[in-house]
Design a protein around this motif. Structure first.
Motif, PDB file in Angstrom:
ATOM      1  N   MET A  82       0.845  -1.191   0.000  1.00 62.19           N
ATOM      2  CA  MET A  82       0.000   0.000   0.000  1.00 62.19           C
ATOM      3  C   MET A  82       0.890   1.254   0.000  1.00 62.19           C
ATOM      4  O   MET A  82       1.902   1.272   0.706  1.00 62.19           O
ATOM      5  N   ASP A  83       0.488   2.248  -0.778  1.00 66.20           N
ATOM      6  CA  ASP A  83       1.286   3.469  -0.843  1.00 66.20           C
ATOM      7  C   ASP A  83       0.769   4.499   0.170  1.00 66.20           C
ATOM      8  O   ASP A  83      -0.417   4.823   0.154  1.00 66.20           O
ATOM      9  N   TYR A  84       1.630   4.958   1.025  1.00 69.66           N
ATOM     10  CA  TYR A  84       1.218   5.966   2.017  1.00 69.66           C
ATOM     11  C   TYR A  84       1.610   7.368   1.568  1.00 69.66           C
ATOM     12  O   TYR A  84       1.524   8.302   2.343  1.00 69.66           O
ATOM     13  N   TYR A  85       2.052   7.474   0.326  1.00 70.52           N
ATOM     14  CA  TYR A  85       2.443   8.760  -0.248  1.00 70.52           C
ATOM     15  C   TYR A  85       3.380   9.517   0.686  1.00 70.52           C
ATOM     16  O   TYR A  85       3.163  10.676   1.041  1.00 70.52           O
ATOM     17  N   LEU A  86       4.399   8.814   1.123  1.00 77.17           N
ATOM     18  CA  LEU A  86       5.413   9.421   1.990  1.00 77.17           C
ATOM     19  C   LEU A  86       6.181  10.459   1.181  1.00 77.17           C
ATOM     20  O   LEU A  86       6.273  10.348  -0.051  1.00 77.17           O
ATOM     21  N   SER A  87       6.747  11.422   1.873  1.00 74.86           N
ATOM     22  CA  SER A  87       7.536  12.435   1.156  1.00 74.86           C
ATOM     23  C   SER A  87       8.749  11.761   0.512  1.00 74.86           C
ATOM     24  O   SER A  87       9.177  10.678   0.943  1.00 74.86           O
ATOM     25  N   GLU A  88       9.290  12.449  -0.481  1.00 70.26           N
ATOM     26  CA  GLU A  88      10.463  11.900  -1.177  1.00 70.26           C
ATOM     27  C   GLU A  88      11.619  11.662  -0.191  1.00 70.26           C
ATOM     28  O   GLU A  88      12.304  10.642  -0.246  1.00 70.26           O
ATOM     29  N   GLU A  89      11.755  12.608   0.734  1.00 68.17           N
ATOM     30  CA  GLU A  89      12.834  12.506   1.726  1.00 68.17           C
ATOM     31  C   GLU A  89      12.639  11.283   2.618  1.00 68.17           C
ATOM     32  O   GLU A  89      13.587  10.537   2.893  1.00 68.17           O
ATOM     33  N   LEU A  90      11.392  11.060   3.027  1.00 71.13           N
ATOM     34  CA  LEU A  90      11.119   9.915   3.898  1.00 71.13           C
ATOM     35  C   LEU A  90      11.298   8.596   3.141  1.00 71.13           C
ATOM     36  O   LEU A  90      11.759   7.602   3.714  1.00 71.13           O
ATOM     37  N   GLU A  91      10.957   8.599   1.869  1.00 75.50           N
ATOM     38  CA  GLU A  91      11.183   7.386   1.070  1.00 75.50           C
ATOM     39  C   GLU A  91      12.676   7.063   0.990  1.00 75.50           C
ATOM     40  O   GLU A  91      13.086   5.907   1.045  1.00 75.50           O
ATOM     41  N   MET A  92      13.485   8.131   0.889  1.00 74.15           N
ATOM     42  CA  MET A  92      14.936   7.915   0.851  1.00 74.15           C
ATOM     43  C   MET A  92      15.433   7.353   2.184  1.00 74.15           C
ATOM     44  O   MET A  92      16.274   6.454   2.222  1.00 74.15           O
ATOM     45  N   ILE A  93      14.884   7.904   3.268  1.00 72.47           N
ATOM     46  CA  ILE A  93      15.256   7.416   4.609  1.00 72.47           C
ATOM     47  C   ILE A  93      14.864   5.936   4.727  1.00 72.47           C
ATOM     48  O   ILE A  93      15.655   5.097   5.170  1.00 72.47           O
ATOM     49  N   LYS A 135      24.512   5.544  13.338  1.00 76.69           N
ATOM     50  CA  LYS A 135      25.062   6.856  13.728  1.00 76.69           C
ATOM     51  C   LYS A 135      25.674   7.541  12.499  1.00 76.69           C
ATOM     52  O   LYS A 135      25.384   8.703  12.217  1.00 76.69           O
ATOM     53  N   GLU A 136      26.481   6.788  11.752  1.00 78.56           N
ATOM     54  CA  GLU A 136      27.120   7.363  10.556  1.00 78.56           C
ATOM     55  C   GLU A 136      26.099   7.729   9.489  1.00 78.56           C
ATOM     56  O   GLU A 136      26.317   8.613   8.662  1.00 78.56           O
ATOM     57  N   SER A 137      24.962   7.044   9.497  1.00 78.97           N
ATOM     58  CA  SER A 137      23.911   7.327   8.506  1.00 78.97           C
ATOM     59  C   SER A 137      22.988   8.456   8.958  1.00 78.97           C
ATOM     60  O   SER A 137      21.953   8.699   8.328  1.00 78.97           O
ATOM     61  N   ASP A 138      23.319   9.085  10.104  1.00 78.81           N
ATOM     62  CA  ASP A 138      22.518  10.198  10.650  1.00 78.81           C
ATOM     63  C   ASP A 138      21.152   9.763  11.126  1.00 78.81           C
ATOM     64  O   ASP A 138      20.211  10.571  11.191  1.00 78.81           O
ATOM     65  N   PHE A 139      20.971   8.487  11.440  1.00 74.89           N
ATOM     66  CA  PHE A 139      19.654   7.988  11.846  1.00 74.89           C
ATOM     67  C   PHE A 139      19.334   8.193  13.323  1.00 74.89           C
ATOM     68  O   PHE A 139      18.183   8.128  13.719  1.00 74.89           O
ATOM     69  N   MET A 140      20.368   8.427  14.146  1.00 70.09           N
ATOM     70  CA  MET A 140      20.092   8.497  15.591  1.00 70.09           C
ATOM     71  C   MET A 140      19.191   9.698  15.919  1.00 70.09           C
ATOM     72  O   MET A 140      18.376   9.621  16.828  1.00 70.09           O
ATOM     73  N   GLY A 141      19.329  10.769  15.156  1.00 66.99           N
ATOM     74  CA  GLY A 141      18.516  11.951  15.434  1.00 66.99           C
ATOM     75  C   GLY A 141      17.486  12.223  14.353  1.00 66.99           C
ATOM     76  O   GLY A 141      17.092  13.367  14.127  1.00 66.99           O
ATOM     77  N   VAL A 142      17.009  11.161  13.700  1.00 65.31           N
ATOM     78  CA  VAL A 142      16.076  11.340  12.577  1.00 65.31           C
ATOM     79  C   VAL A 142      14.802  12.076  13.010  1.00 65.31           C
ATOM     80  O   VAL A 142      14.214  12.844  12.242  1.00 65.31           O
ATOM     81  N   TYR A 143      14.428  11.928  14.282  1.00 72.80           N
ATOM     82  CA  TYR A 143      13.168  12.491  14.815  1.00 72.80           C
ATOM     83  C   TYR A 143      13.397  13.821  15.533  1.00 72.80           C
ATOM     84  O   TYR A 143      12.435  14.413  16.027  1.00 72.80           O
ATOM     85  N   LEU A 144      14.656  14.255  15.633  1.00 71.46           N
ATOM     86  CA  LEU A 144      14.944  15.463  16.432  1.00 71.46           C
ATOM     87  C   LEU A 144      15.011  16.711  15.557  1.00 71.46           C
ATOM     88  O   LEU A 144      15.452  16.645  14.401  1.00 71.46           O
ATOM     89  N   PRO A 145      14.579  17.866  16.103  1.00 71.73           N
ATOM     90  CA  PRO A 145      14.625  19.104  15.324  1.00 71.73           C
ATOM     91  C   PRO A 145      16.050  19.446  14.880  1.00 71.73           C
ATOM     92  O   PRO A 145      17.010  19.138  15.586  1.00 71.73           O
ATOM     93  N   GLU A 146      16.123  20.104  13.737  1.00 70.22           N
ATOM     94  CA  GLU A 146      17.444  20.461  13.186  1.00 70.22           C
ATOM     95  C   GLU A 146      18.232  21.353  14.144  1.00 70.22           C
ATOM     96  O   GLU A 146      19.450  21.251  14.243  1.00 70.22           O
ATOM     97  N   GLU A 147      17.515  22.230  14.884  1.00 70.17           N
ATOM     98  CA  GLU A 147      18.225  23.144  15.794  1.00 70.17           C
ATOM     99  C   GLU A 147      18.990  22.401  16.893  1.00 70.17           C
ATOM    100  O   GLU A 147      19.894  22.961  17.513  1.00 70.17           O
ATOM    101  N   TYR A 148      18.633  21.132  17.131  1.00 68.12           N
ATOM    102  CA  TYR A 148      19.384  20.337  18.116  1.00 68.12           C
ATOM    103  C   TYR A 148      20.222  19.257  17.416  1.00 68.12           C
ATOM    104  O   TYR A 148      20.556  18.240  18.002  1.00 68.12           O
ATOM    105  N   GLY A 149      20.478  19.475  16.151  1.00 66.55           N
ATOM    106  CA  GLY A 149      21.368  18.563  15.429  1.00 66.55           C
ATOM    107  C   GLY A 149      20.687  17.378  14.773  1.00 66.55           C
ATOM    108  O   GLY A 149      21.342  16.496  14.217  1.00 66.55           O
ATOM    109  N   GLY A 150      19.357  17.337  14.852  1.00 66.82           N
ATOM    110  CA  GLY A 150      18.635  16.212  14.248  1.00 66.82           C
ATOM    111  C   GLY A 150      18.369  16.421  12.771  1.00 66.82           C
ATOM    112  O   GLY A 150      18.736  17.450  12.196  1.00 66.82           O
TER     113      GLY A 150
END
Ligand code: COS
Length: 389
Positions: free
Chosen positions: A1-12, A46-61
Motif C-alpha cells: 500500500m502506498d502511504y504517499y510518503l515524502s520523497e525525503e522519507l522514502e529515501m530514509i 550513527k554514521e547514517s545520521d539515523f540516531m537523530g532522525v526524529y529530532l529538530p534540526e536546531e538540536y542537530g537532528g
C-alpha cells in the motif's frame, strides 16, 4: 500500500531497508545467540545520521518526527527486533528532554543524542511499579543545589550502554503518582551503578539492566519539568513512544511473513508448492491484511503526533495494542507455514516469534493499553454528551 510518503522519507526508508538487509539480517542470529549489544550496527546508524532522525534540526537532528522514527524502526525490525529496540529506546530516553526540557537542557543533551555520540535510556519501571507506574519507590531528596537519589530501577532497555538516563523518582514519597519528578542522570555520576544484564526470551542482543542509585547526587538543574509533575512527564513520554513499539511489531510481523512466503513458495508437498493451497493462501491473506491495518493506524497516529495534537493517548495505545497483537498472530502463523522447520533454530521465524512477544508487554501491557483506550473513549463520550445537552 502506498502511504504517499515524502520523497525525503522514502529515501530514509530505502536506506534503512538497505542497512537492515545487508548489515543487520546476516548478523541477527549470531547477535541473538551471543546476546551481544549491537554496537557495530548502532555505529552504522550513527554514521547514517539515523540516531537523530526524529529530532529538530536546531538540536542537530534531521528535522523529522515520529513518522520518520517509526519508518526507520519498522525497517530495522524486519531484520532484527533486538537491534530495533536498542535504537528505539534511545529515542524513548530522549523524549522527556524533548518534551519537557528547558532550552538549556535541550542544548546540552539533544545534540549528542542526535549525533549518536551519546545513547539515551528511560527509567520508570521498578519491582513494584510495572503497570502501576505511579508506585515508584526510588526517592530524590533535595539537598541544597542537589537531589540525592536512592533506589533501584528494573528492566531498563539500554541500561549500562546508555550515557544519559531520564529517571522518574519520588520527591514526596507519601504522595504516590503526584509526588514524582523526572530527572536527567549521567552515566558516570558517583553513586550510580548497574545490575547484571538480564537473560531474555527475545530481543536478546538488546541490553536490559537494573539501575542502582546509592546516595547519587545530581545537580538540581537536572530536574526535568516541574517538581511533582514527573508522572505526567512519564505518561506523555509513553504516549509519544508507543507508536515506536507498534512500528517494531509491524516490522517483526512483516519480516516473519516475508520469510514464510519465500519458504512456502519453495516447499513442495503433495507435488506442489504449499503456497498453491488455500489453507496457506488464507494465512497469507489474513496476515497481510492485519499488517497493513496496523501500519495504517500507526502512521496515522505518528502524523497526529507530528502535527502537535494535544492529546493522542488513545490513538497511541490503539496502534501499540493492535500492532503487537498482529505481530504475535503473524509470527505464530509464519511458524505454522514453515511447519516443523519453523520450530528449528536453524530457520529464522522462531526468533521473530520470540521477539514479537515483548511488544505485547513493554511500554505498557496490552491490558493497560485497553484501559487507556476505554478511559479516553468514555471521556470523549462524556464531553460530547455535555456539548449536546
Ligand atoms: N497524559 C497526561 N496526563 C496523564 C496521562 C497522560 N497520558 N495519563 C494519566 N495522566 C494524569 C491523570 O490525568 C492524573 O492527573 P491528576 O493527578 O491531575 O488527576 C494523573 O496522571 C494520574 O492518572 P491516573 O489516576 O489515571 O493514574 P493511574 O495510577 O491510575 O495509572 C496508568 C494510569 C495505568 C495508565 C499508568 O500507570 C500506566 O500507563 N501504566 C503503565 C506504565 C507503563 O507503560 N510501563 C512501561 C514501562 S516504561 S518503558
Amino acid at each position: 500500500m502506498d502511504y504517499y510518503l515524502s520523497e525525503e522519507l522514502e529515501m530514509i526508508r530505502d536506506l534503512a531497508r538497505k542497512i537492515a538487509t545487508e548489515m543487520i539480517a546476516p548478523r541477527a542470529a549470531e547477535l541473538d545467540e551471543k546476546e551481544e549489544f549491537p554496537w557495530e550496527i548502532i555505529n552504522i546508524l550513527k554514521e547514517s545520521d539515523f540516531m537523530g532522525v526524529y529530532l529538530p534540526e536546531e538540536y542537530g537532528g534531521l528535522g523529522g518526527g515520529i513518522l520518520e522514527l517509526s519508518v526507520v524502526v519498522e525497517e530495522l525490525s524486519r531484520a532484527c527486533g533486538g537491534v530495533a529496540v536498542s535504537y528505539a529506546a534511545n529515542a524513548l530516553g530522549s523524549f522527556p528532554i524533548l518534551l519537557f526540557g528547558t532550552e538549556e537542557q535541550k542544548k546540552k543533551y539533544l545534540p549528542d543524542v542526535a549525533s549518536g555520540e551519546k545513547l539515551a535510556a528511560f527509567a520508570l519501571t521498578e519491582s513494584e511499579a510495572g503497570s502501576d507506574a505511579g508506585n515508584v519507590k526510588t526517592t530524590a531528596k533535595k539537598d541544597g543545589d542537589f537531589y540525592v537519589l536512592n533506589g533501584r530501577k528494573q528492566w531498563i532497555t539500554n541500561g549500562g550502554e546508555a550515557d544519559v538516563y531520564t529517571v522518574i523518582a519520588s520527591v514526596k514519597p507519601n504522595k504516590g503518582a503526584r509526588g514524582l519528578s523526572a530527572f536527567i542522570v549521567e552515566k558516570d555520576t558517583p553513586g550510580f551503578s548497574f545490575g547484571k544484564k538480564e537473560k531474555k526470551m527475545g530481543i536478546r542482543c538488546s541490553s536490559t539492566r537494573e539501575l542502582i542509585f546509592e546516595d547519587c547526587r545530581i545537580p538540581a538543574e537536572n530536574l526535568l519539568g516541574l517538581e511533582s509533575r514527573g508522572f505526567m512527564v512519564a505518561m506523555k513520554t509513553l504516549d509519544m513512544a508507543r507508536p515506536g513499539v507498534a512500528a517494531q511489531a509491524i516490522g517483526i510481523a512483516q519480516g516473519a511473513l516475508d520469510h514464510a512466503i519465500a519458504f512456502g513458495m519453495e516447499r513442495v508437498q503433495f507435488g506442489h508448492a504449499i503456497t498453491t493451497y488455500q489453507a496457506i493462501k488464507h494465512k497469507i491473506a489474513e496476515c497481510s491484511t492485519r499488517i497493513e491495518a496496523a501500519r495504517a493506524l500507526t502512521y496515522a497516529t505518528a502524523k497526529m503526533i507530528d502535527k502537535n495534537e494535544k492529546n493522542y493517548s488513545k490513538e497511541s495505545a490503539m496502534c501499540k495494542l493492535f500492532a503487537s497483537d498482529t505481530a504475535m498472530f503473524v509470527t505464530t502463523e509464519a511458524i505454522q507455514i514453515y511447519g516443523g522447520h519453523g520450530y528449528m533454530r536453524e530457520y529464522p521465524v522462531e526468533k521473530y516469534f520470540r521477539d514479537a512477544k515483548i511488544t505485547q508487554i513493554y511500554e505498557g501491557t496490552n491490558e493497560i493499553q485497553k484501559n487507556v483506550i476505554a478511559n479516553e473513549a468514555l471521556r470523549e463520550a462524556r464531553k460530547n454528551r455535555k456539548k449536546t445537552n
